[in-house]
Motif scaffolding. Structure first.
Motif, PDB file in Angstrom:
ATOM      1  N   PRO A 250       0.813  -1.220   0.000  1.00  0.00           N
ATOM      2  CA  PRO A 250       0.000   0.000   0.000  1.00  0.00           C
ATOM      3  C   PRO A 250       0.845   1.269   0.000  1.00  0.00           C
ATOM      4  N   ARG A 251       0.234   2.316  -0.464  1.00  0.00           N
ATOM      5  CA  ARG A 251       0.807   3.654  -0.324  1.00  0.00           C
ATOM      6  C   ARG A 251       0.138   4.246   0.914  1.00  0.00           C
TER       7      ARG A 251
ATOM      8  N   ASP B 228       4.301   4.150   7.827  1.00  0.00           N
ATOM      9  CA  ASP B 228       3.761   4.867   6.674  1.00  0.00           C
ATOM     10  C   ASP B 228       4.770   4.726   5.547  1.00  0.00           C
ATOM     11  N   THR B 229       4.381   4.081   4.462  1.00  0.00           N
ATOM     12  CA  THR B 229       5.318   3.810   3.377  1.00  0.00           C
ATOM     13  C   THR B 229       5.656   5.058   2.581  1.00  0.00           C
ATOM     14  N   VAL B 230       4.878   6.112   2.728  1.00  0.00           N
ATOM     15  CA  VAL B 230       5.159   7.358   2.003  1.00  0.00           C
ATOM     16  C   VAL B 230       6.243   8.152   2.723  1.00  0.00           C
ATOM     17  N   SER B 231       6.072   8.331   4.038  1.00  0.00           N
ATOM     18  CA  SER B 231       7.008   9.156   4.804  1.00  0.00           C
ATOM     19  C   SER B 231       8.093   8.325   5.493  1.00  0.00           C
TER      20      SER B 231
ATOM     21  N   GLU C 172      -7.299   2.042  11.783  1.00  0.00           N
ATOM     22  CA  GLU C 172      -8.740   2.054  11.551  1.00  0.00           C
ATOM     23  C   GLU C 172      -9.086   3.016  10.422  1.00  0.00           C
ATOM     24  N   ALA C 173      -8.438   4.176  10.422  1.00  0.00           N
ATOM     25  CA  ALA C 173      -8.690   5.144   9.358  1.00  0.00           C
ATOM     26  C   ALA C 173      -8.287   4.557   8.017  1.00  0.00           C
ATOM     27  N   GLY C 174      -7.129   3.871   8.009  1.00  0.00           N
ATOM     28  CA  GLY C 174      -6.660   3.272   6.768  1.00  0.00           C
ATOM     29  C   GLY C 174      -7.592   2.186   6.278  1.00  0.00           C
TER      30      GLY C 174
END
Ligand SMILES: [Zn+2]
Length: 117
Positions: free
Chosen positions: A49-50, A72-75, A94-96
């Motif tokens: 995932p991103r 977090d794979t982005v940051s 949960e948000a994800g």
């Protein structure tokens, strides 16, 4: 230098750790009862995932223990680390997952709105 919080040792430099891939992959209860397609998906197919991703990490040059982490794979920011067998406390998971569910449900809602029109 990036610090990773080992649940046993505390904050340590990232060079002491090794990533073990996606976390929380459950082995099928009856491997002989599933077909080759499902077995190969269990063995080889992983999420990429991103955003927030649950991963297994090993403190290879420290206590040697495995643990789970939300990253977090982005940051490349570690949101949380937690012992094996435990659940993440973070609300960002949960948000994800809610975001993923919303994306998965989009085509269905589009189909329903077309059926009503
Ligand atoms: Zn450790």
């Amino acid at each position: 230098m990036l610090l990773i919080a080992c649940p046993n040792c505390g904050n340590r430099p990232e060079t002491e750790f090794r990533c073990g891939g996606q976390a929380h992959i459950a082995r099928p209860e009856q491997p002989g009862a599933i077909d080759d397609q499902n077995w190969s998906e269990y063995l080889f197919v992983r999420k990429n995932p991103r955003g927030v991703h649950a991963e297994r990490w090993n403190h290879a040059h420290g206590c040697g223990r495995w643990f789970n982490a939300l990253r977090d794979t982005v940051s490349d920011r570690f949101i949380e680390t937690y012992p094996m067998g435990a659940k993440a406390r973070s609300a960002e998971v949960e948000a994800g997952s809610a975001q993923e569910r919303a994306i998965e449900e989009l085509p269905k809602s589009d189909i329903q709105s077309e059926a009503r029109a």
